[in-house]
Write a protein that holds these residues in place. Sequence first.
Motif, PDB file in Angstrom:
ATOM      1  N   ARG A  68      75.385 111.270  39.753  1.00 25.07           N
ATOM      2  CA  ARG A  68      74.397 111.515  40.795  1.00 25.07           C
ATOM      3  C   ARG A  68      73.636 110.219  41.048  1.00 25.07           C
ATOM      4  O   ARG A  68      73.388 109.449  40.138  1.00 25.07           O
ATOM      5  CB  ARG A  68      73.437 112.630  40.378  1.00 25.07           C
ATOM      6  CG  ARG A  68      74.129 113.979  40.265  1.00 25.07           C
ATOM      7  CD  ARG A  68      73.175 115.051  39.842  1.00 25.07           C
ATOM      8  NE  ARG A  68      72.717 114.754  38.476  1.00 25.07           N
ATOM      9  CZ  ARG A  68      71.975 115.577  37.749  1.00 25.07           C
ATOM     10  NH1 ARG A  68      71.581 116.743  38.249  1.00 25.07           N
ATOM     11  NH2 ARG A  68      71.604 115.244  36.531  1.00 25.07           N
ATOM     12  N   VAL A  69      73.290 109.981  42.301  1.00 24.75           N
ATOM     13  CA  VAL A  69      72.633 108.739  42.718  1.00 24.75           C
ATOM     14  C   VAL A  69      71.120 108.944  42.790  1.00 24.75           C
ATOM     15  O   VAL A  69      70.650 109.925  43.362  1.00 24.75           O
ATOM     16  CB  VAL A  69      73.160 108.280  44.093  1.00 24.75           C
ATOM     17  CG1 VAL A  69      72.466 107.000  44.555  1.00 24.75           C
ATOM     18  CG2 VAL A  69      74.661 108.078  44.052  1.00 24.75           C
ATOM     19  N   LEU A  70      70.353 108.007  42.211  1.00 28.12           N
ATOM     20  CA  LEU A  70      68.900 108.029  42.302  1.00 28.12           C
ATOM     21  C   LEU A  70      68.472 107.467  43.650  1.00 28.12           C
ATOM     22  O   LEU A  70      68.890 106.372  44.028  1.00 28.12           O
ATOM     23  CB  LEU A  70      68.273 107.187  41.185  1.00 28.12           C
ATOM     24  CG  LEU A  70      66.760 107.005  41.247  1.00 28.12           C
ATOM     25  CD1 LEU A  70      66.059 108.345  40.991  1.00 28.12           C
ATOM     26  CD2 LEU A  70      66.305 105.962  40.255  1.00 28.12           C
ATOM     27  N   LEU A  71      67.654 108.222  44.385  1.00 20.12           N
ATOM     28  CA  LEU A  71      67.098 107.772  45.653  1.00 20.12           C
ATOM     29  C   LEU A  71      65.588 107.936  45.621  1.00 20.12           C
ATOM     30  O   LEU A  71      65.072 108.826  44.949  1.00 20.12           O
ATOM     31  CB  LEU A  71      67.665 108.571  46.829  1.00 20.12           C
ATOM     32  CG  LEU A  71      69.148 108.401  47.114  1.00 20.12           C
ATOM     33  CD1 LEU A  71      69.589 109.347  48.225  1.00 20.12           C
ATOM     34  CD2 LEU A  71      69.483 106.962  47.481  1.00 20.12           C
ATOM     35  N   CYS A  72      64.893 107.082  46.357  1.00 16.27           N
ATOM     36  CA  CYS A  72      63.433 107.158  46.478  1.00 16.27           C
ATOM     37  C   CYS A  72      63.104 107.683  47.868  1.00 16.27           C
ATOM     38  O   CYS A  72      63.661 107.206  48.859  1.00 16.27           O
ATOM     39  CB  CYS A  72      62.816 105.766  46.297  1.00 16.27           C
ATOM     40  SG  CYS A  72      63.153 105.035  44.694  1.00 16.27           S
TER      41      CYS A  72
ATOM     42  N   GLY B  10      64.966  90.886  49.584  1.00 13.50           N
ATOM     43  CA  GLY B  10      64.768  91.914  48.569  1.00 13.50           C
ATOM     44  C   GLY B  10      66.075  92.298  47.912  1.00 13.50           C
ATOM     45  O   GLY B  10      67.124  91.716  48.170  1.00 13.50           O
ATOM     46  N   THR B  11      65.986  93.297  47.064  1.00 15.69           N
ATOM     47  CA  THR B  11      67.166  93.774  46.355  1.00 15.69           C
ATOM     48  C   THR B  11      67.079  95.282  46.197  1.00 15.69           C
ATOM     49  O   THR B  11      65.992  95.853  46.209  1.00 15.69           O
ATOM     50  CB  THR B  11      67.297  93.071  44.993  1.00 15.69           C
ATOM     51  OG1 THR B  11      68.524  93.437  44.394  1.00 15.69           O
ATOM     52  CG2 THR B  11      66.152  93.439  44.069  1.00 15.69           C
ATOM     53  N   ARG B  12      68.191  95.924  46.042  1.00 13.43           N
ATOM     54  CA  ARG B  12      68.282  97.354  45.787  1.00 13.43           C
ATOM     55  C   ARG B  12      69.254  97.563  44.630  1.00 13.43           C
ATOM     56  O   ARG B  12      70.098  96.714  44.358  1.00 13.43           O
ATOM     57  CB  ARG B  12      68.805  98.120  47.011  1.00 13.43           C
ATOM     58  CG  ARG B  12      67.922  98.014  48.223  1.00 13.43           C
ATOM     59  CD  ARG B  12      66.789  98.981  48.117  1.00 13.43           C
ATOM     60  NE  ARG B  12      65.891  98.840  49.268  1.00 13.43           N
ATOM     61  CZ  ARG B  12      64.645  99.233  49.248  1.00 13.43           C
ATOM     62  NH1 ARG B  12      64.149  99.814  48.180  1.00 13.43           N
ATOM     63  NH2 ARG B  12      63.892  99.067  50.293  1.00 13.43           N
ATOM     64  N   ALA B  13      69.126  98.702  43.950  1.00 14.02           N
ATOM     65  CA  ALA B  13      70.015  99.016  42.829  1.00 14.02           C
ATOM     66  C   ALA B  13      70.643 100.380  43.052  1.00 14.02           C
ATOM     67  O   ALA B  13      70.001 101.285  43.588  1.00 14.02           O
ATOM     68  CB  ALA B  13      69.226  99.032  41.520  1.00 14.02           C
ATOM     69  N   VAL B  14      71.892 100.531  42.658  1.00 10.42           N
ATOM     70  CA  VAL B  14      72.542 101.840  42.654  1.00 10.42           C
ATOM     71  C   VAL B  14      72.472 102.347  41.223  1.00 10.42           C
ATOM     72  O   VAL B  14      73.040 101.746  40.314  1.00 10.42           O
ATOM     73  CB  VAL B  14      74.001 101.755  43.136  1.00 10.42           C
ATOM     74  CG1 VAL B  14      74.687 103.104  43.042  1.00 10.42           C
ATOM     75  CG2 VAL B  14      74.052 101.220  44.563  1.00 10.42           C
TER      76      VAL B  14
ATOM     77  N   PRO C  22      66.354 102.553  44.918  1.00  8.35           N
ATOM     78  CA  PRO C  22      65.200 101.846  44.360  1.00  8.35           C
ATOM     79  C   PRO C  22      65.390 100.334  44.439  1.00  8.35           C
ATOM     80  O   PRO C  22      66.508  99.833  44.328  1.00  8.35           O
ATOM     81  CB  PRO C  22      65.148 102.324  42.909  1.00  8.35           C
ATOM     82  CG  PRO C  22      66.507 102.847  42.605  1.00  8.35           C
ATOM     83  CD  PRO C  22      67.082 103.315  43.909  1.00  8.35           C
ATOM     84  N   GLY C  23      64.294  99.627  44.630  1.00  3.66           N
ATOM     85  CA  GLY C  23      64.362  98.173  44.713  1.00  3.66           C
ATOM     86  C   GLY C  23      63.014  97.604  45.088  1.00  3.66           C
ATOM     87  O   GLY C  23      61.994  98.275  44.992  1.00  3.66           O
TER      88      GLY C  23
END
Length: 55
Positions: A25-29, A14-18, A42-43
């Motif tokens: 500010r960092v987006l988190l799920c 898989g992959t994740r994005a910053v 997110p990813g």
Amino acid sequence: MEFRRRPAETTSLGTRAVVLDEEDRVLLCRCALPGEVVCVAPGGGVEEGESMHRR
């Protein structure tokens, strides 16, 4: 904050994005897992038999 590594038998591709906004500010799920809630970048992942290439 505690970081845990998944056992090797559950490793996935898989992959994740910053993702940052104008104020850095960092987006988190927020993900609800059995017995816990975690925040991740997110990813997505590739399921067995699924192509990594868009058609």
